[in-house]
Design a protein around this motif. Structure first.
Motif, PDB file in Angstrom:
ATOM      1  N   ALA A 131       0.824  -1.215   0.000  1.00  0.00           N
ATOM      2  CA  ALA A 131       0.000   0.000   0.000  1.00  0.00           C
ATOM      3  C   ALA A 131       0.855   1.261   0.000  1.00  0.00           C
ATOM      4  O   ALA A 131       1.913   1.310   0.610  1.00  0.00           O
ATOM      5  N   LYS A 132       0.369   2.274  -0.704  1.00  0.00           N
ATOM      6  CA  LYS A 132       0.992   3.593  -0.652  1.00  0.00           C
ATOM      7  C   LYS A 132       0.369   4.350   0.520  1.00  0.00           C
ATOM      8  O   LYS A 132      -0.840   4.306   0.722  1.00  0.00           O
ATOM      9  N   MET A 133       1.199   5.033   1.290  1.00  0.00           N
ATOM     10  CA  MET A 133       0.703   5.867   2.374  1.00  0.00           C
ATOM     11  C   MET A 133       0.464   7.268   1.829  1.00  0.00           C
ATOM     12  O   MET A 133       1.314   7.813   1.114  1.00  0.00           O
ATOM     13  N   LYS A 134      -0.686   7.809   2.136  1.00  0.00           N
ATOM     14  CA  LYS A 134      -1.014   9.163   1.700  1.00  0.00           C
ATOM     15  C   LYS A 134      -0.594  10.135   2.793  1.00  0.00           C
ATOM     16  O   LYS A 134      -0.871   9.923   3.966  1.00  0.00           O
ATOM     17  N   ILE A 135       0.063  11.214   2.404  1.00  0.00           N
ATOM     18  CA  ILE A 135       0.549  12.215   3.342  1.00  0.00           C
ATOM     19  C   ILE A 135      -0.278  13.487   3.171  1.00  0.00           C
ATOM     20  O   ILE A 135      -0.411  14.016   2.066  1.00  0.00           O
ATOM     21  N   TYR A 136      -0.838  13.951   4.281  1.00  0.00           N
ATOM     22  CA  TYR A 136      -1.656  15.162   4.302  1.00  0.00           C
ATOM     23  C   TYR A 136      -1.067  16.157   5.285  1.00  0.00           C
ATOM     24  O   TYR A 136      -0.429  15.771   6.263  1.00  0.00           O
ATOM     25  N   ILE A 137      -1.308  17.433   5.032  1.00  0.00           N
ATOM     26  CA  ILE A 137      -0.879  18.494   5.938  1.00  0.00           C
ATOM     27  C   ILE A 137      -2.107  19.292   6.361  1.00  0.00           C
ATOM     28  O   ILE A 137      -3.042  19.489   5.574  1.00  0.00           O
ATOM     29  N   GLU A 138      -2.099  19.719   7.607  1.00  0.00           N
ATOM     30  CA  GLU A 138      -3.172  20.552   8.128  1.00  0.00           C
ATOM     31  C   GLU A 138      -3.243  21.841   7.320  1.00  0.00           C
ATOM     32  O   GLU A 138      -2.235  22.512   7.092  1.00  0.00           O
ATOM     33  N   ASP A 139      -4.456  22.166   6.866  1.00  0.00           N
ATOM     34  CA  ASP A 139      -4.667  23.372   6.073  1.00  0.00           C
ATOM     35  C   ASP A 139      -6.066  23.903   6.356  1.00  0.00           C
ATOM     36  O   ASP A 139      -7.043  23.392   5.808  1.00  0.00           O
ATOM     37  N   PRO A 140      -6.185  24.933   7.222  1.00  0.00           N
ATOM     38  CA  PRO A 140      -7.499  25.454   7.597  1.00  0.00           C
ATOM     39  C   PRO A 140      -8.323  25.964   6.422  1.00  0.00           C
ATOM     40  O   PRO A 140      -9.547  26.004   6.497  1.00  0.00           O
ATOM     41  N   SER A 141      -7.683  26.325   5.318  1.00  0.00           N
ATOM     42  CA  SER A 141      -8.422  26.853   4.165  1.00  0.00           C
ATOM     43  C   SER A 141      -8.830  25.760   3.178  1.00  0.00           C
ATOM     44  O   SER A 141      -9.453  26.045   2.168  1.00  0.00           O
TER      45      SER A 141
ATOM     46  N   SER B  86     -10.753  22.124   2.104  1.00  0.00           N
ATOM     47  CA  SER B  86     -11.865  21.233   2.449  1.00  0.00           C
ATOM     48  C   SER B  86     -11.706  19.900   1.719  1.00  0.00           C
ATOM     49  O   SER B  86     -12.672  19.178   1.512  1.00  0.00           O
ATOM     50  N   GLU B  87     -10.467  19.586   1.334  1.00  0.00           N
ATOM     51  CA  GLU B  87     -10.194  18.357   0.589  1.00  0.00           C
ATOM     52  C   GLU B  87     -10.517  17.114   1.413  1.00  0.00           C
ATOM     53  O   GLU B  87     -11.157  16.191   0.936  1.00  0.00           O
ATOM     54  N   LEU B  88     -10.046  17.082   2.670  1.00  0.00           N
ATOM     55  CA  LEU B  88     -10.265  15.926   3.532  1.00  0.00           C
ATOM     56  C   LEU B  88     -10.149  16.378   4.983  1.00  0.00           C
ATOM     57  O   LEU B  88      -9.291  17.190   5.319  1.00  0.00           O
ATOM     58  N   THR B  89     -11.009  15.841   5.834  1.00  0.00           N
ATOM     59  CA  THR B  89     -10.946  16.135   7.258  1.00  0.00           C
ATOM     60  C   THR B  89     -10.529  14.871   7.983  1.00  0.00           C
ATOM     61  O   THR B  89     -11.177  13.840   7.850  1.00  0.00           O
ATOM     62  N   ILE B  90      -9.432  14.950   8.736  1.00  0.00           N
ATOM     63  CA  ILE B  90      -8.933  13.828   9.516  1.00  0.00           C
ATOM     64  C   ILE B  90      -8.963  14.243  10.978  1.00  0.00           C
ATOM     65  O   ILE B  90      -8.331  15.236  11.347  1.00  0.00           O
ATOM     66  N   ASN B  91      -9.692  13.509  11.803  1.00  0.00           N
ATOM     67  CA  ASN B  91      -9.811  13.836  13.233  1.00  0.00           C
ATOM     68  C   ASN B  91     -10.240  15.288  13.449  1.00  0.00           C
ATOM     69  O   ASN B  91      -9.669  16.000  14.272  1.00  0.00           O
ATOM     70  N   ASN B  92     -11.204  15.742  12.679  1.00  0.00           N
ATOM     71  CA  ASN B  92     -11.729  17.111  12.753  1.00  0.00           C
ATOM     72  C   ASN B  92     -10.701  18.179  12.376  1.00  0.00           C
ATOM     73  O   ASN B  92     -10.833  19.334  12.776  1.00  0.00           O
ATOM     74  N   VAL B  93      -9.674  17.802  11.639  1.00  0.00           N
ATOM     75  CA  VAL B  93      -8.647  18.742  11.179  1.00  0.00           C
ATOM     76  C   VAL B  93      -8.729  18.814   9.655  1.00  0.00           C
ATOM     77  O   VAL B  93      -8.543  17.799   8.982  1.00  0.00           O
ATOM     78  N   PRO B  94      -9.017  20.002   9.090  1.00  0.00           N
ATOM     79  CA  PRO B  94      -9.051  20.114   7.631  1.00  0.00           C
ATOM     80  C   PRO B  94      -7.637  19.950   7.058  1.00  0.00           C
ATOM     81  O   PRO B  94      -6.689  20.541   7.566  1.00  0.00           O
ATOM     82  N   CYS B  95      -7.533  19.122   6.020  1.00  0.00           N
ATOM     83  CA  CYS B  95      -6.215  18.791   5.462  1.00  0.00           C
ATOM     84  C   CYS B  95      -6.240  18.819   3.945  1.00  0.00           C
ATOM     85  O   CYS B  95      -7.293  18.688   3.325  1.00  0.00           O
ATOM     86  N   ARG B  96      -5.026  18.939   3.382  1.00  0.00           N
ATOM     87  CA  ARG B  96      -4.860  18.789   1.942  1.00  0.00           C
ATOM     88  C   ARG B  96      -3.719  17.801   1.701  1.00  0.00           C
ATOM     89  O   ARG B  96      -2.763  17.734   2.478  1.00  0.00           O
ATOM     90  N   LYS B  97      -3.845  17.050   0.621  1.00  0.00           N
ATOM     91  CA  LYS B  97      -2.850  16.027   0.300  1.00  0.00           C
ATOM     92  C   LYS B  97      -1.604  16.670  -0.281  1.00  0.00           C
ATOM     93  O   LYS B  97      -1.690  17.535  -1.142  1.00  0.00           O
ATOM     94  N   ILE B  98      -0.437  16.219   0.218  1.00  0.00           N
ATOM     95  CA  ILE B  98       0.818  16.725  -0.340  1.00  0.00           C
ATOM     96  C   ILE B  98       1.594  15.639  -1.082  1.00  0.00           C
ATOM     97  O   ILE B  98       2.544  15.950  -1.788  1.00  0.00           O
ATOM     98  N   GLY B  99       1.174  14.374  -0.916  1.00  0.00           N
ATOM     99  CA  GLY B  99       1.854  13.324  -1.660  1.00  0.00           C
ATOM    100  C   GLY B  99       1.584  11.935  -1.139  1.00  0.00           C
ATOM    101  O   GLY B  99       0.758  11.736  -0.252  1.00  0.00           O
ATOM    102  N   GLU B 100       2.291  10.964  -1.723  1.00  0.00           N
ATOM    103  CA  GLU B 100       2.180   9.557  -1.343  1.00  0.00           C
ATOM    104  C   GLU B 100       3.575   8.984  -1.175  1.00  0.00           C
ATOM    105  O   GLU B 100       4.523   9.445  -1.819  1.00  0.00           O
TER     106      GLU B 100
END
Length: 148
Positions: free
Chosen positions: A17-27, A29-43
């Motif tokens: 499996a590829k692991m998806k890496i996300y960074i917290e980004d309040p602006s 709405s791509e994905l919310t993880i544990n109530n934290v808005p995030c955007r994907k930065i890579g795999e």
């Protein structure tokens, strides 16, 4: 801007499996993880190392397997505010209850440890429900086959 380098240490656990890496980004709405808005930065593939350009503000970096299991099969690393480049390592760890989640190395932050514990509890519930459904489905199918 600073550079974030993440190395996924090679491991047999979760190797396909590829692991998806996300960074917290309040602006975002791509994905919310544990109530934290995030955007994907890579795999990251097994054994791979990548460099990502990130801002200088404090942020959480999430490693997830997929969007379906993001609430219990995840780990995050809280990055402090600053200009220095950051180097993180981690790998998938064997734990059926947490879906063999990716874990950042040397991540002893209390919030991250509480997140792991909460994720394991959710994973146990998912695992038990799957076992019960599998047992009931197997029982029904076997009963129907024995009638013929």
């Amino acid at each position: 801007m600073r550079k974030l380098t993440i190395k996924r240490t090679k491991s047999f656990i979760g190797c396909a499996a590829k692991m998806k890496i996300y960074i917290e980004d309040p602006s975002s709405s791509e994905l919310t993880i544990n109530n934290v808005p995030c955007r994907k930065i890579g795999e990251l593939k097994n054994g791979e190392e990548k460099i990502f350009e990130i801002g200088e503000q404090a942020a959480k970096i999430f490693g997830i397997a997929d969007t379906l299991s993001k609430e219990y099969c995840n780990d995050f690393y809280a990055l402090p505010e600053g200009q220095d480049d950051v180097y993180l390592t981690g790998k998938n760890r064997f734990n059926l209850a947490s879906g063999n989640a990716f874990r950042f190395d040397n991540n002893n932050n209390e919030e991250a440890l509480a997140n792991r514990k909460r994720g394991t509890k959710k994973g146990v519930v998912v695992l038990v429900v799957a076992i019960v459904i599998g047992f009931v489905a197997g029982f029904i199918i076997t009963s129907m086959l024995l009638r013929f």
